[in-house]
Design a protein around this motif. Structure first.
Motif, PDB file in Angstrom:
ATOM      1  N   ALA A  32      32.678  42.552  39.551  1.00  0.00           N
ATOM      2  CA  ALA A  32      34.066  42.633  40.011  1.00  0.00           C
ATOM      3  C   ALA A  32      35.092  41.903  39.145  1.00  0.00           C
ATOM      4  N   ILE A  33      34.822  41.729  37.849  1.00  0.00           N
ATOM      5  CA  ILE A  33      35.788  41.058  36.967  1.00  0.00           C
ATOM      6  C   ILE A  33      36.037  41.908  35.726  1.00  0.00           C
ATOM      7  N   CYS A  48      36.494  46.438  41.178  1.00  0.00           N
ATOM      8  CA  CYS A  48      36.913  45.181  40.575  1.00  0.00           C
ATOM      9  C   CYS A  48      37.951  44.498  41.460  1.00  0.00           C
ATOM     10  N   SER A  49      37.835  43.199  41.602  1.00  0.00           N
ATOM     11  CA  SER A  49      38.798  42.466  42.425  1.00  0.00           C
ATOM     12  C   SER A  49      39.623  41.463  41.631  1.00  0.00           C
ATOM     13  N   LEU A  50      39.273  41.248  40.363  1.00  0.00           N
ATOM     14  CA  LEU A  50      39.973  40.230  39.583  1.00  0.00           C
ATOM     15  C   LEU A  50      40.159  40.702  38.140  1.00  0.00           C
ATOM     16  N   ILE A 105      45.563  29.215  27.838  1.00  0.00           N
ATOM     17  CA  ILE A 105      45.825  29.119  29.266  1.00  0.00           C
ATOM     18  C   ILE A 105      45.158  30.330  29.902  1.00  0.00           C
ATOM     19  N   GLU A 106      44.285  30.098  30.857  1.00  0.00           N
ATOM     20  CA  GLU A 106      43.583  31.173  31.546  1.00  0.00           C
ATOM     21  C   GLU A 106      44.422  31.607  32.741  1.00  0.00           C
ATOM     22  N   MET A 107      44.622  32.921  32.843  1.00  0.00           N
ATOM     23  CA  MET A 107      45.455  33.500  33.899  1.00  0.00           C
ATOM     24  C   MET A 107      44.616  34.517  34.681  1.00  0.00           C
ATOM     25  N   ILE A 108      44.953  34.707  35.969  1.00  0.00           N
ATOM     26  CA  ILE A 108      44.250  35.686  36.796  1.00  0.00           C
ATOM     27  C   ILE A 108      45.238  36.534  37.578  1.00  0.00           C
ATOM     28  N   TYR A 109      44.803  37.749  37.859  1.00  0.00           N
ATOM     29  CA  TYR A 109      45.552  38.686  38.694  1.00  0.00           C
ATOM     30  C   TYR A 109      44.569  39.177  39.746  1.00  0.00           C
ATOM     31  N   ILE A 110      44.866  38.953  41.008  1.00  0.00           N
ATOM     32  CA  ILE A 110      43.966  39.372  42.093  1.00  0.00           C
ATOM     33  C   ILE A 110      44.294  40.807  42.451  1.00  0.00           C
TER      34      ILE A 110
END
Length: 147
Positions: free
Chosen positions: A69-70, A105-107, A140-145
């Protein structure tokens, strides 16, 4: 409005011709290199052509992670003449929608180099949140849900 299309023989020349401004080159790999990587790893790195109407304005490359899921946004580039028109943030939102329809995928994760304020703001404007800072990699690590 940004639409996503496959990278194909019909648009490969236009894709290779897209470039960023000189000061941005340290933040993105050349399109030819990214397309080659997608060619040798077609089941894990997906090239995405970004269109505004009938004009190719950028490219993105997403990677399916082995973890469940990534997805990782390996690179997004908007061609220099098309920047400062909100195409970057809009493209990122469309990529997230595309991922949701194509993958379980969730992320969606991405990283931006420390000092690339323009890139970070584009990610944040699209809805990405800061997850962590990797000082060793200067990223810088970024995430989008997604879900």
């Amino acid at each position: 409005m940004i639409t996503i299309r496959n990278l194909s023989i019909d648009n490969i020349e236009d894709a290779l011709a897209l470039s960023v401004d000189d000061w941005q080159r340290k933040y993105v790999r050349p399109n030819a290199e990214m397309i080659a990587l997608a060619y040798v790893g077609p089941q894990e790195l997906f090239p995405i052509a970004l269109y505004a109407g009938e004009e190719l304005v950028g490219l993105a490359f997403v990677k399916k992670e082995q973890k469940a899921a990534i997805m990782t946004l390996e690179q997004i580039m908007i061609g220099h003449p098309f920047q400062s028109k909100s195409f970057g943030s809009e493209s990122l939102r469309e990529i997230a929608k595309w991922i949701e329809t194509q993958f379980s995928c969730s992320l969606l994760q991405a990283s931006v180099q420390i000092g690339n304020q323009w890139g970070r703001e584009t990610l944040e404007n699209a809805g990405f949140m800061k997850r962590a800072t990797d000082l060793e990699k200067r990223e810088i690590e970024m995430i989008y849900i997604i879900k």
